[in-house]
Structures are given as C-alpha cells and as structure tokens.
Write a protein that holds these residues in place. Sequence first.
Motif, PDB file in Angstrom:
ATOM      1  N   ASP A 143      10.916  -0.229   6.727  1.00 23.72           N
ATOM      2  CA  ASP A 143      10.088   0.747   6.054  1.00 23.72           C
ATOM      3  C   ASP A 143      10.851   1.433   4.734  1.00 23.72           C
ATOM      4  O   ASP A 143      10.396   2.138   4.268  1.00 23.72           O
ATOM      5  CB  ASP A 143       9.669   1.879   7.063  1.00 23.72           C
ATOM      6  CG  ASP A 143       8.422   1.504   7.726  1.00 23.72           C
ATOM      7  OD1 ASP A 143       7.617   0.669   7.295  1.00 23.72           O
ATOM      8  OD2 ASP A 143       8.236   1.900   8.749  1.00 23.72           O
ATOM      9  N   THR A 146       9.821   1.097   1.309  1.00 24.22           N
ATOM     10  CA  THR A 146       8.462   1.805   1.077  1.00 24.22           C
ATOM     11  C   THR A 146       8.447   3.228   1.219  1.00 24.22           C
ATOM     12  O   THR A 146       7.775   4.073   0.545  1.00 24.22           O
ATOM     13  CB  THR A 146       7.612   1.159   2.192  1.00 24.22           C
ATOM     14  OG1 THR A 146       7.398  -0.125   2.199  1.00 24.22           O
ATOM     15  CG2 THR A 146       6.098   1.718   1.863  1.00 24.22           C
ATOM     16  N   SER A 184       3.559  -2.903  -0.830  1.00 19.96           N
ATOM     17  CA  SER A 184       3.650  -2.472   0.497  1.00 19.96           C
ATOM     18  C   SER A 184       3.230  -0.879   0.070  1.00 19.96           C
ATOM     19  O   SER A 184       2.624  -0.343   0.733  1.00 19.96           O
ATOM     20  CB  SER A 184       5.176  -2.162   1.107  1.00 19.96           C
ATOM     21  OG  SER A 184       5.315  -3.585   1.634  1.00 19.96           O
ATOM     22  N   THR A 187      -0.321  -0.886  -0.890  1.00 23.11           N
ATOM     23  CA  THR A 187      -1.348  -1.079   0.493  1.00 23.11           C
ATOM     24  C   THR A 187      -1.043  -0.020   1.632  1.00 23.11           C
ATOM     25  O   THR A 187      -2.024   0.190   2.677  1.00 23.11           O
ATOM     26  CB  THR A 187      -1.355  -2.396   1.309  1.00 23.11           C
ATOM     27  OG1 THR A 187       0.267  -2.718   1.449  1.00 23.11           O
ATOM     28  CG2 THR A 187      -1.864  -3.495   0.208  1.00 23.11           C
ATOM     29  N   ARG A 188       0.082   0.496   1.649  1.00 18.39           N
ATOM     30  CA  ARG A 188       0.584   1.487   2.532  1.00 18.39           C
ATOM     31  C   ARG A 188       0.787   3.061   2.063  1.00 18.39           C
ATOM     32  O   ARG A 188       1.621   3.827   2.750  1.00 18.39           O
ATOM     33  CB  ARG A 188       1.597   0.989   3.384  1.00 18.39           C
ATOM     34  CG  ARG A 188       1.273  -0.398   3.918  1.00 18.39           C
ATOM     35  CD  ARG A 188       2.826  -0.993   4.761  1.00 18.39           C
ATOM     36  NE  ARG A 188       3.118  -0.156   5.959  1.00 18.39           N
ATOM     37  CZ  ARG A 188       4.246   0.191   6.251  1.00 18.39           C
ATOM     38  NH1 ARG A 188       5.202  -0.587   5.735  1.00 18.39           N
ATOM     39  NH2 ARG A 188       4.596   0.708   7.449  1.00 18.39           N
ATOM     40  N   GLN A 191       0.183   5.953   4.619  1.00 19.01           N
ATOM     41  CA  GLN A 191       0.687   6.019   5.781  1.00 19.01           C
ATOM     42  C   GLN A 191       1.769   7.007   6.014  1.00 19.01           C
ATOM     43  O   GLN A 191       2.704   7.195   5.071  1.00 19.01           O
ATOM     44  CB  GLN A 191       1.174   4.706   6.206  1.00 19.01           C
ATOM     45  CG  GLN A 191       0.133   3.702   6.660  1.00 19.01           C
ATOM     46  CD  GLN A 191       0.622   2.138   6.998  1.00 19.01           C
ATOM     47  OE1 GLN A 191       1.842   2.301   7.394  1.00 19.01           O
ATOM     48  NE2 GLN A 191      -0.170   1.171   6.859  1.00 19.01           N
ATOM     49  N   ARG A 244       1.327  -5.140  10.781  1.00 21.47           N
ATOM     50  CA  ARG A 244       1.818  -4.047  10.336  1.00 21.47           C
ATOM     51  C   ARG A 244       2.293  -3.844   8.889  1.00 21.47           C
ATOM     52  O   ARG A 244       2.121  -3.098   7.923  1.00 21.47           O
ATOM     53  CB  ARG A 244       2.992  -3.352  11.196  1.00 21.47           C
ATOM     54  CG  ARG A 244       3.323  -1.920  10.934  1.00 21.47           C
ATOM     55  CD  ARG A 244       4.174  -1.189  11.916  1.00 21.47           C
ATOM     56  NE  ARG A 244       4.739   0.052  11.414  1.00 21.47           N
ATOM     57  CZ  ARG A 244       5.587   0.671  12.194  1.00 21.47           C
ATOM     58  NH1 ARG A 244       6.124   0.153  13.350  1.00 21.47           N
ATOM     59  NH2 ARG A 244       6.039   1.730  11.793  1.00 21.47           N
ATOM     60  N   TYR A 245       3.247  -4.730   8.597  1.00 21.04           N
ATOM     61  CA  TYR A 245       3.866  -4.725   7.371  1.00 21.04           C
ATOM     62  C   TYR A 245       3.554  -5.809   6.198  1.00 21.04           C
ATOM     63  O   TYR A 245       3.878  -5.529   5.171  1.00 21.04           O
ATOM     64  CB  TYR A 245       5.433  -5.223   7.748  1.00 21.04           C
ATOM     65  CG  TYR A 245       6.258  -4.262   8.705  1.00 21.04           C
ATOM     66  CD1 TYR A 245       6.573  -2.958   8.126  1.00 21.04           C
ATOM     67  CD2 TYR A 245       6.506  -4.301   9.904  1.00 21.04           C
ATOM     68  CE1 TYR A 245       7.510  -1.902   8.883  1.00 21.04           C
ATOM     69  CE2 TYR A 245       7.001  -3.337  10.702  1.00 21.04           C
ATOM     70  CZ  TYR A 245       7.616  -2.226  10.193  1.00 21.04           C
ATOM     71  OH  TYR A 245       8.052  -1.220  10.927  1.00 21.04           O
ATOM     72  N   ASN A 250      -2.828  -5.684   4.613  1.00 21.27           N
ATOM     73  CA  ASN A 250      -2.937  -4.222   4.557  1.00 21.27           C
ATOM     74  C   ASN A 250      -3.889  -3.927   3.458  1.00 21.27           C
ATOM     75  O   ASN A 250      -3.925  -2.588   3.443  1.00 21.27           O
ATOM     76  CB  ASN A 250      -1.751  -3.500   4.635  1.00 21.27           C
ATOM     77  CG  ASN A 250      -0.936  -3.398   6.091  1.00 21.27           C
ATOM     78  OD1 ASN A 250      -1.468  -2.403   6.904  1.00 21.27           O
ATOM     79  ND2 ASN A 250      -0.073  -4.270   6.529  1.00 21.27           N
TER      80      ASN A 250
END
Length: 328
Positions: A143, A146, A184, A187-188, A191, A244-245, A250
């Motif tokens: 992570d 990101t 990432s 799309t994330r 989060q 998840r990644y 995602n």
Amino acid sequence: MDRRSLLLAPLALTAGGAMAQTAAPDTAKVVAGWPTPTGTIDLWPKGAPGQLHPDMKEHVEETSLDPAVKFRRVQGISKPRMAVFPAENPNGGAMLIIPGGGFWWNYFDHEGYQLADYLNKQGITCFVLFYRLANDGWQNAADVGTIDAQRAMRLIRQNAAQYKIDPKRVGVAGFSAGGFVTASLATRHAQALYAPVDEADQLDARPMIAAPIYPVISLDPAIAYEGTAPSLFGAPATAEQIARYAPDHNVDAQTPPMFLTQAEDDTTVPVANSIVMRDALKARGITVETHLFASGGHGFGMKADLDRPYHIWPQLLVNFARSQGLMG
C-alpha cells in the motif's frame, strides 16, 4: 528569472506554515537546459508512517552512457516528496507524475521530469512524485505507493491557489510500476489507507483523469509482471490479495476516465495488462482511450524516436486531457 534557473528553492506548505522541504535527488548534477524543479513538497511533515529501517539512505544512480542525456534513478526514499514544475502560462490544470522502476527504483528523468517539462508547455503544472518503494522495506508494502499518491493528490489540492491550479482539475500519470500506483490511486482513491495527519487529509484524492503508461496492472500469474507479487507480498498473490489490490478488480463508478498506452512487443510487462484494464473500465462504462503500438518494448518514456510511432503518445495524452476538461 526563468524557472529553469531556480535550483530547488525551498517552498512553504500552506498546511503547516513555513518549513524547509527535502530537496529532490541528485541536485548537484543538474545539466544546463535539463528540466529542473523549482522546489519540493514533503508529503509527511512528521515523517512517513511504517518505516522499518530508520537509517535508510537515498541512493541515486546515473544509468545513461551519454553525458548529454540524463537517465537517473533513486531508491531508499524515506522522505517521500513531490518535485514541483509550475507552468509558465498555467491553464489551471495539474498532473501528478509517478515514475516507474519495478518497485525497486524511481526513474525520475525519462519517466518524470521530461513529461513534466512537456506538459508545462501545454499550461499544465506538474508534480513528480518520489514515492516509497515496496522493496525498500515498509509496513504494508503493498500500500505504501498508493498511500503516498493519495497524500500527494490531497496536498496538491490544498496548495492549489499557490500554484494557480483548479483543485478539481488534477490528473495523474505514471509509468510501469508507477502505472500500478496510478491505476491503484484511480481505483482506490476513496479507501482509508492511512490515519489522517492534518486538514489536507479531508480533501478528495480522486484524480480527474488517470494515465497508466505501459503499466503493471494484473496480479493474474498468467500475465502479471513477474516482480509484482514478490515485491508487494513477498510470495505469489492469493485470491484475496488479487481482489484487494489488482486495479482491474477495483474499477467502480467513481473510477476516473483513463488513458492507456503500451507497445505490443513489451517483454517486461505483457500488453495484456493494459487490455484487462481497458476491458474492466469498459464493463463499468468508464471512459477509456487505448493506444497500442506495434513496437517499442518497455520503458520508452519520452524518447523522441521519429521512426517509431510510440513517440506521439504525449500529444495523444494532452488531447485526451483536453477532451476531459483538465485544461479548462
């Protein structure tokens, strides 16, 4: 004074008052006429979270054999930061640029500074990200890139007035492993991957557009870049980790419009990575523009090779950015 003659003058963050910023790598070896940032912005005023090796030092290498060409890379980044490239005639658009390097390096010249220089001429202010690398040893290695990209987007928006930026018109472009971080982020972005540290973290991290360039995307062993899972997880990816990644898993309604480009003969990252991302975006009705070139291999960056069609991709990116409103 022309901005190229300003050698990394420290900037002040509006969020934290006046404070010295960490200089960009290799500042003593700037070549006349080479793209040079006017300053930097540290991402984490109290230090980056999750460091496992407090004594880690940055290491810069010059990989070019031609003294007229810079091809630098850096690893050991313990103080993630952005190098700032203000446009001389800003149109209000901005781009966060994320270099690649296989999760081991940031190749910040041909996959950072040169794109910033090109986009500056189009009126786009740029920020080249020196992000933490999974292989340098961090908690939550999968992570950290990101997280740094989320924080960078928020700081760009917090400092929008200083750089004459419309905070709504901030995009992201990244190369290879930096393309994974780019996708990432796209799309994330919503989060909660880190604990907020100041008011900047109340701002949106969603980019207006995203441009993964010859990107690492997939965690499917059949098409994945061979270094992705070992770098992020230390072992082959599990089904849970893939879900998840992997950016192609995602995509949702809030994923921004995306520009993809890659060479069909890429032997490092299979072109199927761009294709699965395109297909995932199309399945959710997200605007996507894809350019696949017959040849070019991996890592062509900003090469001005007029005999190879891939050299046109920066102009294609500008056209896409304009069509999506990033340039006003």
